[in-house]
Scaffold this motif. Structure first.
Motif, PDB file in Angstrom:
ATOM      1  N   PRO A  67       0.817  -1.204   0.000  1.00  0.00           N
ATOM      2  CA  PRO A  67       0.000   0.000   0.000  1.00  0.00           C
ATOM      3  C   PRO A  67       0.860   1.268   0.000  1.00  0.00           C
ATOM      4  O   PRO A  67       1.854   1.355   0.715  1.00  0.00           O
ATOM      5  CB  PRO A  67      -0.820  -0.122   1.285  1.00  0.00           C
ATOM      6  CG  PRO A  67      -0.923  -1.599   1.513  1.00  0.00           C
ATOM      7  CD  PRO A  67       0.408  -2.144   1.083  1.00  0.00           C
ATOM      8  N   LEU A  68       0.444   2.230  -0.826  1.00  0.00           N
ATOM      9  CA  LEU A  68       1.211   3.445  -1.078  1.00  0.00           C
ATOM     10  C   LEU A  68       0.598   4.607  -0.298  1.00  0.00           C
ATOM     11  O   LEU A  68      -0.603   4.863  -0.392  1.00  0.00           O
ATOM     12  CB  LEU A  68       1.222   3.740  -2.578  1.00  0.00           C
ATOM     13  CG  LEU A  68       2.041   4.917  -3.085  1.00  0.00           C
ATOM     14  CD1 LEU A  68       2.522   4.627  -4.503  1.00  0.00           C
ATOM     15  CD2 LEU A  68       1.228   6.225  -3.093  1.00  0.00           C
ATOM     16  N   ARG A  69       1.435   5.319   0.449  1.00  0.00           N
ATOM     17  CA  ARG A  69       0.963   6.477   1.213  1.00  0.00           C
ATOM     18  C   ARG A  69       1.358   7.755   0.490  1.00  0.00           C
ATOM     19  O   ARG A  69       2.477   7.877  -0.010  1.00  0.00           O
ATOM     20  CB  ARG A  69       1.559   6.475   2.621  1.00  0.00           C
ATOM     21  CG  ARG A  69       1.193   5.243   3.442  1.00  0.00           C
ATOM     22  CD  ARG A  69       1.666   5.404   4.865  1.00  0.00           C
ATOM     23  NE  ARG A  69       1.527   4.164   5.609  1.00  0.00           N
ATOM     24  CZ  ARG A  69       1.695   4.054   6.919  1.00  0.00           C
ATOM     25  NH1 ARG A  69       2.024   5.127   7.620  1.00  0.00           N
ATOM     26  NH2 ARG A  69       1.548   2.893   7.521  1.00  0.00           N
ATOM     27  N   TRP A  70       0.435   8.698   0.468  1.00  0.00           N
ATOM     28  CA  TRP A  70       0.714   9.993  -0.169  1.00  0.00           C
ATOM     29  C   TRP A  70      -0.200  11.024   0.457  1.00  0.00           C
ATOM     30  O   TRP A  70      -1.332  10.720   0.876  1.00  0.00           O
ATOM     31  CB  TRP A  70       0.462   9.933  -1.676  1.00  0.00           C
ATOM     32  CG  TRP A  70       0.892  11.185  -2.410  1.00  0.00           C
ATOM     33  CD1 TRP A  70       2.095  11.404  -3.003  1.00  0.00           C
ATOM     34  CD2 TRP A  70       0.132  12.385  -2.606  1.00  0.00           C
ATOM     35  NE1 TRP A  70       2.138  12.658  -3.568  1.00  0.00           N
ATOM     36  CE2 TRP A  70       0.940  13.289  -3.332  1.00  0.00           C
ATOM     37  CE3 TRP A  70      -1.143  12.798  -2.233  1.00  0.00           C
ATOM     38  CZ2 TRP A  70       0.515  14.567  -3.692  1.00  0.00           C
ATOM     39  CZ3 TRP A  70      -1.576  14.073  -2.587  1.00  0.00           C
ATOM     40  CH2 TRP A  70      -0.752  14.943  -3.319  1.00  0.00           C
ATOM     41  N   GLY A  71       0.261  12.246   0.485  1.00  0.00           N
ATOM     42  CA  GLY A  71      -0.574  13.348   0.941  1.00  0.00           C
ATOM     43  C   GLY A  71       0.104  14.666   0.667  1.00  0.00           C
ATOM     44  O   GLY A  71       1.304  14.716   0.368  1.00  0.00           O
ATOM     45  N   PRO A  72      -0.629  15.777   0.766  1.00  0.00           N
ATOM     46  CA  PRO A  72      -0.023  17.100   0.603  1.00  0.00           C
ATOM     47  C   PRO A  72       0.884  17.400   1.798  1.00  0.00           C
ATOM     48  O   PRO A  72       0.840  16.696   2.812  1.00  0.00           O
ATOM     49  CB  PRO A  72      -1.251  18.022   0.585  1.00  0.00           C
ATOM     50  CG  PRO A  72      -2.287  17.292   1.391  1.00  0.00           C
ATOM     51  CD  PRO A  72      -2.061  15.836   1.105  1.00  0.00           C
TER      52      PRO A  72
END
Length: 652
Positions: A67-72
């Motif tokens: 699972p890939l985590r991303w955010g501003p």
């Protein structure tokens, strides 16, 4: 290509996911290791969400883990993504997001492009993705799981929802496993007899149905929002529409511009589908579609390897044509010939991989050629979708042959149909008179129909007259009012045959061998061009796919250009009369525990009539036999497939 699984539980049912819940997702994810043998992964928020993933690494192999985590910057861990597929315009999307919003990326892959696009554009981001995809994206701020599937349904997505939560995933067997281990989800896993009847008529289970009552498919071109304690809220974001253009107009130059437009968009699509950090090959049959894709792919990889399959029985192989095509375009070619014994031995494993029965014998040679191709490459291009987009099925020419009936009053047409009823079966003209008496909506189900109504009643003990094909097709015909008849038939096939048969076997048989299959014809930009073609640029009395053939004249070898469509010819008609396949069929009927759903005595009659040459029941027999095998594996547990899982190298 990968396998994903996502579980959202209702906190009212149990406050925290216990270790057994996380273990259940991890264990179920392992059932689809073939979809992604390179890297497993599991993530939980310690509250209500568990994500599982198996990765087949194609782009940015060393990174882009899931699972890939991303955010501003202000919320760097806002989103968690599990994603199956490829976004072919991800480089352009990343550049646009950087330029417009200053988006930052930690990898060189396409997964972050999906999340960043969703963050800035919301659900509208789906219309900007050029690729094949099914993904689940957890938003920690909104506490919502956003799931989406590509416009044509190239990649699968199953959903099961009950009072205790919702689980979504790439393979149905994984959902069944989770629902059985986490009983508080409350999902109904009983057999859907309406779906059984639809399958027996159509040879596949139409979306959104599955053979389990509590499990449904997220339809192509749709997304779902899922919150704990609530039902999935499904929205359609894409509906393919063909322009209502009855005949071509304009000069010869106008026609040539149309052909040039087709060539240009196909060249662009193939170029983008070649993007990968591993070796890309191509399937190559004796037809125009796969040959065109392979020829265009050669421009980007002069060392392209192509693959085809055939059978030992004479007359059931396109190997010679494919070899000649490979020579003509300069590709290295690999062939796999399948024996009857191999064919029979592989059936249990193949049906296990399928999840749902699909009564298309062509999926068996596809399984074998995918296994052979995986020894050489990790990605293949293929020609699926060209027939639906450009008018390639011979049945699409039927409106031309039935045109005289359009001038008859409705009552007269009905009378003509009644006149044909007493004529002997097989008599020349009987079928024409019968079909001419029917409207398009009545006669055209899509590209497959196994049983007449009388035969269906005989083979289904619980036959229901109110469960008919129009359950599936009537809403689709309503969408296409005013279109020309070929466009209406194409519309039906895009929503039925393409996504119920063609794309299911393409995905399942290649993923069974950890091989990624890409389909450049099923591209939004290609569809936009194809959808504007007039009626007479698709079908003529002499040929199908008229405009596509004209556009491909400079690309495809002459011996292929006007060759009739064959697909993967499979000799089941002959093999069900003698040899290993007949022995297998007889044993299947004798041992089947599906007698409450399928009349075994009726099947024996069909088998005897076919074996002795009284009638050709091969497609009907194949439909019920594959269902019996599915039932034996997934319901009775009386057949346990020997699942072979070769440990392929991570990178090829």
């Amino acid at each position: 290509m990968c396998g994903l699984l996502a579980l959202v539980t209702d906190p009212g049912a149990e406050s925290l996911p216990s270790p057994s819940t996380v273990d259940a997702v991890s264990g179920a994810t392992a059932l689809m290791r073939h979809r992604g043998p390179d890297e497993p992964g599991t993530w939980s928020d310690d509250a209500q969400v568990v994500l599982g993933f198996n990765r087949l690494s194609i782009i940015d192999i060393a990174h882009s883990h899931q699972p890939l985590r991303w955010g501003p910057p202000e919320a760097p861990d806002r989103y968690v993504l599990v994603f199956n597929g490829e976004i072919y315009n991800y480089l352009e999307l990343r550049e646009a997001l950087r330029g417009e919003y200053g988006a930052e990326f930690a990898t060189d892959g396409d997964g972050e492009a999906i999340v960043a696009a969703y963050h800035h554009w919301g659900a509208d981001a789906l219309t900007k993705l050029r690729g094949m995809f099914a993904f689940a994206l957890w938003d920690n701020v909104e506490q919502e799981l956003f799931c989406a599937r590509d416009p044509f349904g190239i990649k699968p997505m199953f959903m099961a929802s009950g009072p205790g939560g919702t689980v979504v995933g790439s393979e149905k067997k994984c959902l069944v496993e989770v629902c059985e281990k986490i009983g508080r989800l409350g999902v109904d896993l009983g057999i859907d007899e309406r779906a059984v009847q639809h399958y027996t008529v159509l040879q596949y289970v139409p979306e959104p149905e599955t053979l389990h009552r509590g499990i449904r498919r997220l339809e192509s071109g749709s997304y779902a929002r899922i919150r704990a304690g609530g039902e999935p809220q499904v929205t359609r974001y894409f509906t393919p529409r063909f322009a209502a253009v009855p005949v071509a107009s304009g000069s010869r130059d106008d026609a040539q511009r149309r052909y040039d437009e087709i060539t240009a968009v196909l060249e662009d699509s193939v170029a983008k589908h070649m993007r990968a950090d591993v070796t890309v090959g191509a399937f190559l049959s004796g037809g125009i579609d796969s040959t065109a894709i392979a020829a265009l792919a050669m421009r980007h990889n002069p060392r392209l390897i192509t693959f085809t399959t055939g059978f030992e029985r004479e007359g059931f192989s396109e190997v010679d044509v494919a070899v000649a095509s490979a020579e003509a375009i300069g590709a290295r070619h690999v062939t796999k010939v399948v024996s009857q014994a191999e064919f029979v031995a592989a059936l249990p494993e193949i049906v296990w991989y399928l999840d749902e029965p699909v009564a298309d014998p062509a999926l068996v040679p596809l399984y074998f050629i995918a296994r052979e191709a995986r020894k050489h490459v990790k990605v293949v291009l293929s020609g699926e979708g060209a027939d639906e987009l450009f008018g390639g099925y011979t049945i699409y020419r039927e409106p031309l042959s039935l045109k005289p009936f359009d001038f008859l009053p409705r009552g007269v047409r009905r009378s003509v149909g009644k006149m044909a009823t007493p004529l002997p079966d097989g008599m020349r003209g009987k079928s024409l008179l019968h079909r001419g008496s029917l409207t398009l909506e009545e006669r055209y189900y899509g590209n497959a129909r196994s049983f007449s109504d009388a035969q269906l009643r005989a083979v289904l003990p619980r036959f229901r007259a109110d469960w008919v094909h129009t359950d599936v097709t009537a809403p689709l015909y309503a969408q296409s009012q005013g279109w020309d008849p070929v466009a209406r038939m194409q519309h039906i096939d895009l929503f039925t045959w393409l996504r119920g048969d063609i794309l299911v076997k393409a995905d399942k048989m290649t993923m069974a061998n950890s091989l990624e299959l890409r389909v450049p014809f099923l591209d939004p930009e290609v569809f936009a061009v194809a959808s504007r073609l007039p009626y007479d640029q698709k079908i003529t009395r002499a040929t199908t796919k008229y405009a596509l053939r004209r556009a491909l004249e400079p690309i495809v070898p002459a011996h292929v250009l006007n060759r009739p469509k064959l697909g993967f010819p499979v000799p089941i008609r002959h093999w069900l009369r003698s040899g290993e396949l007949l022995d297998w069929a007889q044993a299947m009927v004798t041992s089947s525990g599906a007698g409450d759903l399928i009349s075994l005595s009726a099947v024996r009659t069909l088998l005897d009539e076919h074996r002795t040459g009284v009638s050709d029941h091969s497609r009907r027999l194949w439909t019920v036999l594959i269902f019996m095998l599915w039932h034996a594996i997934f319901v009775e547990g009386s057949v346990t497939p020997q699942i072979s899982r070769p440990d392929y190298p991570v990178q090829l």
